[in-house]
Design an enzyme around this catalytic site. Sequence first.
Site, mmCIF file in Angstrom:
data_model
loop_
_atom_site.group_PDB
_atom_site.id
_atom_site.type_symbol
_atom_site.label_atom_id
_atom_site.label_comp_id
_atom_site.label_asym_id
_atom_site.label_seq_id
_atom_site.Cartn_x
_atom_site.Cartn_y
_atom_site.Cartn_z
ATOM 1 N N GLY A 2 8.943 4.989 -9.431
ATOM 2 C CA GLY A 2 7.505 5.077 -9.182
ATOM 3 C C GLY A 2 7.011 3.892 -8.366
ATOM 4 O O GLY A 2 5.958 3.323 -8.659
ATOM 5 N N ARG A 5 3.423 3.511 -5.119
ATOM 6 C CA ARG A 5 2.003 3.138 -5.223
ATOM 7 C C ARG A 5 1.747 2.432 -6.551
ATOM 8 O O ARG A 5 2.646 2.359 -7.407
ATOM 9 C CB ARG A 5 1.103 4.373 -5.070
ATOM 10 C CG ARG A 5 1.403 5.487 -6.047
ATOM 11 C CD ARG A 5 0.808 6.822 -5.597
ATOM 12 N NE ARG A 5 1.180 7.876 -6.521
ATOM 13 C CZ ARG A 5 0.446 8.223 -7.579
ATOM 14 N NH1 ARG A 5 -0.695 7.627 -7.819
ATOM 15 N NH2 ARG A 5 0.858 9.186 -8.376
ATOM 16 N N VAL A 54 12.440 11.396 -12.269
ATOM 17 C CA VAL A 54 13.243 10.615 -13.222
ATOM 18 C C VAL A 54 13.266 11.210 -14.637
ATOM 19 O O VAL A 54 13.857 10.633 -15.538
ATOM 20 C CB VAL A 54 12.822 9.130 -13.256
ATOM 21 C CG1 VAL A 54 13.203 8.436 -11.962
ATOM 22 C CG2 VAL A 54 11.342 8.953 -13.558
ATOM 23 N N SER A 132 2.949 -0.656 -22.178
ATOM 24 C CA SER A 132 1.479 -0.720 -22.118
ATOM 25 C C SER A 132 0.990 -1.340 -23.422
ATOM 26 O O SER A 132 1.665 -1.225 -24.461
ATOM 27 C CB SER A 132 0.898 0.693 -21.994
ATOM 28 O OG SER A 132 -0.489 0.679 -22.273
ATOM 29 N N TYR A 145 0.764 9.183 -25.105
ATOM 30 C CA TYR A 145 1.009 8.008 -24.252
ATOM 31 C C TYR A 145 1.349 6.786 -25.117
ATOM 32 O O TYR A 145 2.339 6.091 -24.856
ATOM 33 C CB TYR A 145 -0.238 7.744 -23.405
ATOM 34 C CG TYR A 145 -0.112 6.593 -22.433
ATOM 35 C CD1 TYR A 145 0.561 6.753 -21.227
ATOM 36 C CD2 TYR A 145 -0.688 5.349 -22.704
ATOM 37 C CE1 TYR A 145 0.663 5.708 -20.313
ATOM 38 C CE2 TYR A 145 -0.592 4.309 -21.799
ATOM 39 C CZ TYR A 145 0.093 4.486 -20.602
ATOM 40 O OH TYR A 145 0.190 3.439 -19.710
ATOM 41 N N LYS A 149 4.938 4.733 -25.209
ATOM 42 C CA LYS A 149 5.058 3.322 -24.840
ATOM 43 C C LYS A 149 5.585 2.488 -26.024
ATOM 44 O O LYS A 149 6.305 1.511 -25.808
ATOM 45 C CB LYS A 149 3.707 2.788 -24.351
ATOM 46 C CG LYS A 149 3.234 3.434 -23.051
ATOM 47 C CD LYS A 149 4.191 3.177 -21.887
ATOM 48 C CE LYS A 149 3.635 3.649 -20.548
ATOM 49 N NZ LYS A 149 4.521 3.379 -19.414
ATOM 50 N N ILE A 178 -5.234 -1.825 -15.707
ATOM 51 C CA ILE A 178 -4.891 -2.319 -14.368
ATOM 52 C C ILE A 178 -5.497 -1.364 -13.333
ATOM 53 O O ILE A 178 -5.390 -0.136 -13.480
ATOM 54 C CB ILE A 178 -3.352 -2.380 -14.185
ATOM 55 C CG1 ILE A 178 -2.676 -3.201 -15.302
ATOM 56 C CG2 ILE A 178 -2.992 -2.931 -12.795
ATOM 57 C CD1 ILE A 178 -2.993 -4.668 -15.353
HETATM 58 P P1 NAP Z 1 0.108 5.386 -10.789
HETATM 59 O O1 NAP Z 1 -0.680 4.652 -9.757
HETATM 60 O O2 NAP Z 1 -0.396 6.680 -11.316
HETATM 61 O O3 NAP Z 1 1.618 5.559 -10.254
HETATM 62 C C1 NAP Z 1 2.557 6.228 -11.022
HETATM 63 C C2 NAP Z 1 3.870 6.214 -10.298
HETATM 64 O O4 NAP Z 1 4.860 6.853 -11.108
HETATM 65 C C3 NAP Z 1 3.831 6.985 -8.977
HETATM 66 O O5 NAP Z 1 4.567 6.259 -8.024
HETATM 67 C C4 NAP Z 1 4.543 8.295 -9.310
HETATM 68 O O6 NAP Z 1 5.227 8.890 -8.201
HETATM 69 C C5 NAP Z 1 5.547 7.825 -10.343
HETATM 70 N N1 NAP Z 1 6.029 8.898 -11.222
HETATM 71 C C6 NAP Z 1 5.378 9.539 -12.211
HETATM 72 N N2 NAP Z 1 6.172 10.452 -12.792
HETATM 73 C C7 NAP Z 1 7.375 10.384 -12.143
HETATM 74 C C8 NAP Z 1 8.601 11.071 -12.255
HETATM 75 N N3 NAP Z 1 8.782 12.030 -13.182
HETATM 76 N N4 NAP Z 1 9.618 10.729 -11.426
HETATM 77 C C9 NAP Z 1 9.459 9.760 -10.495
HETATM 78 N N5 NAP Z 1 8.304 9.073 -10.331
HETATM 79 C C10 NAP Z 1 7.282 9.388 -11.139
HETATM 80 O O7 NAP Z 1 0.298 4.480 -12.079
HETATM 81 P P2 NAP Z 1 0.321 2.898 -12.328
HETATM 82 O O8 NAP Z 1 -0.995 2.527 -12.886
HETATM 83 O O9 NAP Z 1 0.860 2.188 -11.167
HETATM 84 O O10 NAP Z 1 1.362 2.869 -13.545
HETATM 85 C C11 NAP Z 1 2.687 2.399 -13.439
HETATM 86 C C12 NAP Z 1 3.205 2.147 -14.842
HETATM 87 O O11 NAP Z 1 2.372 1.187 -15.488
HETATM 88 C C13 NAP Z 1 3.186 3.389 -15.738
HETATM 89 O O12 NAP Z 1 4.328 3.429 -16.541
HETATM 90 C C14 NAP Z 1 1.941 3.168 -16.592
HETATM 91 O O13 NAP Z 1 2.012 3.828 -17.828
HETATM 92 C C15 NAP Z 1 1.962 1.677 -16.746
HETATM 93 N N6 NAP Z 1 0.647 1.102 -17.104
HETATM 94 C C16 NAP Z 1 -0.434 1.286 -16.310
HETATM 95 C C17 NAP Z 1 -1.657 0.754 -16.703
HETATM 96 C C18 NAP Z 1 -2.914 0.923 -15.883
HETATM 97 O O14 NAP Z 1 -4.006 0.606 -16.397
HETATM 98 N N7 NAP Z 1 -2.843 1.345 -14.634
HETATM 99 C C19 NAP Z 1 -1.759 0.042 -17.902
HETATM 100 C C20 NAP Z 1 -0.619 -0.124 -18.686
HETATM 101 C C21 NAP Z 1 0.581 0.416 -18.279
HETATM 102 P P3 NAP Z 1 4.432 9.631 -6.982
HETATM 103 O O15 NAP Z 1 3.797 8.505 -6.199
HETATM 104 O O16 NAP Z 1 5.479 10.332 -6.209
HETATM 105 O O17 NAP Z 1 3.430 10.529 -7.610
#
Ligand code: NAP
Length: 239
Positions: A2, A5, A54, A132, A145, A149, A178
């Site tokens: 992932g 982005r 994945v 998370s 979720y 986690k 985030i």
């Molecule tokens: P995001 O902007 O929604 O990006 C998610 C990424 O995961 C994208 O690149 C997506 O690919 C990829 N993805 C999802 N399912 C997939 C799969 N089955 N196979 C391959 N790639 C997959 O999310 P983010 O905020 O950057 O989050 C990244 C991580 O941080 C996640 O695990 C999330 O739970 C964790 N997190 C986020 C926050 C927050 O507030 N944002 C807080 C705590 C933890 P595509 O680009 O191809 O769609």
Amino acid sequence: TGGGRGIGKQIALRLAEAGAVVAINYRSNSTAAEETVQQIRATGAQAIAIAADVTYGVDVNRMVATISSELGPIDLLVNNAGIYDLVPHNETTEELWHATIQSNLTSAYLVTWAIKDSMIERRFGRIVNIASVAGLDPRPMSIAYSASKAGLIGLTKSVASALAEYEIRCNAIAPGLIQTEMIDGVEQSTIDTLIAATPLGRIGTPHDVADVALFLLSDQSRFTTGQTIVTSGGRVMLP
Ligand code: NAP
């Protein structure tokens, strides 16, 4: 995983800046992944983008084989791909449950297992799982979720203890809120409430998480394994 982005992208950029050769996995957004690769290449560093869902072992094995043959053995792994649910208990369906556990927990197992034997052979490996704060302090609107986690934090400890004898370290990061596309569906009033409960008084950025990932993947954290580093501006504090 992932890495096209959001948080994954910033980790990829930070690692490339620090001298790593980077493989950026994505599921469907090839435009974002290619843009990230171009951004990295523009700095003179090496990167490739690779599509794989994945949650599927076959896809993961193919991805790992391609990366290994194009770039060499994998030393550093960031299990970052994930999905988020924001629904009450009566909308937490079996389908949502399975999709969330597969995307956030099974994926980390599959990618780690596809890479670990090569790390064991070379007696070198560093793994970071993006968990998370929901895995430590569950929220009522994110049941699947939060459970996924919490499971990922458990997997982090299991992998750390099982693979330490091979010089493989495994740690987790538990970010708070985030600013990425993942939180597009979160209402502003909820964000304001969370900021008000955050001692450092702001929402996090992908850079905040990327710097912690770099630390955990570098030799600076050489005596640290099986840990979860909370990056939430102080909103969640471990005992
Ligand atoms: P995001 O902007 O929604 O990006 C998610 C990424 O995961 C994208 O690149 C997506 O690919 C990829 N993805 C999802 N399912 C997939 C799969 N089955 N196979 C391959 N790639 C997959 O999310 P983010 O905020 O950057 O989050 C990244 C991580 O941080 C996640 O695990 C999330 O739970 C964790 N997190 C986020 C926050 C927050 O507030 N944002 C807080 C705590 C933890 P595509 O680009 O191809 O769609």
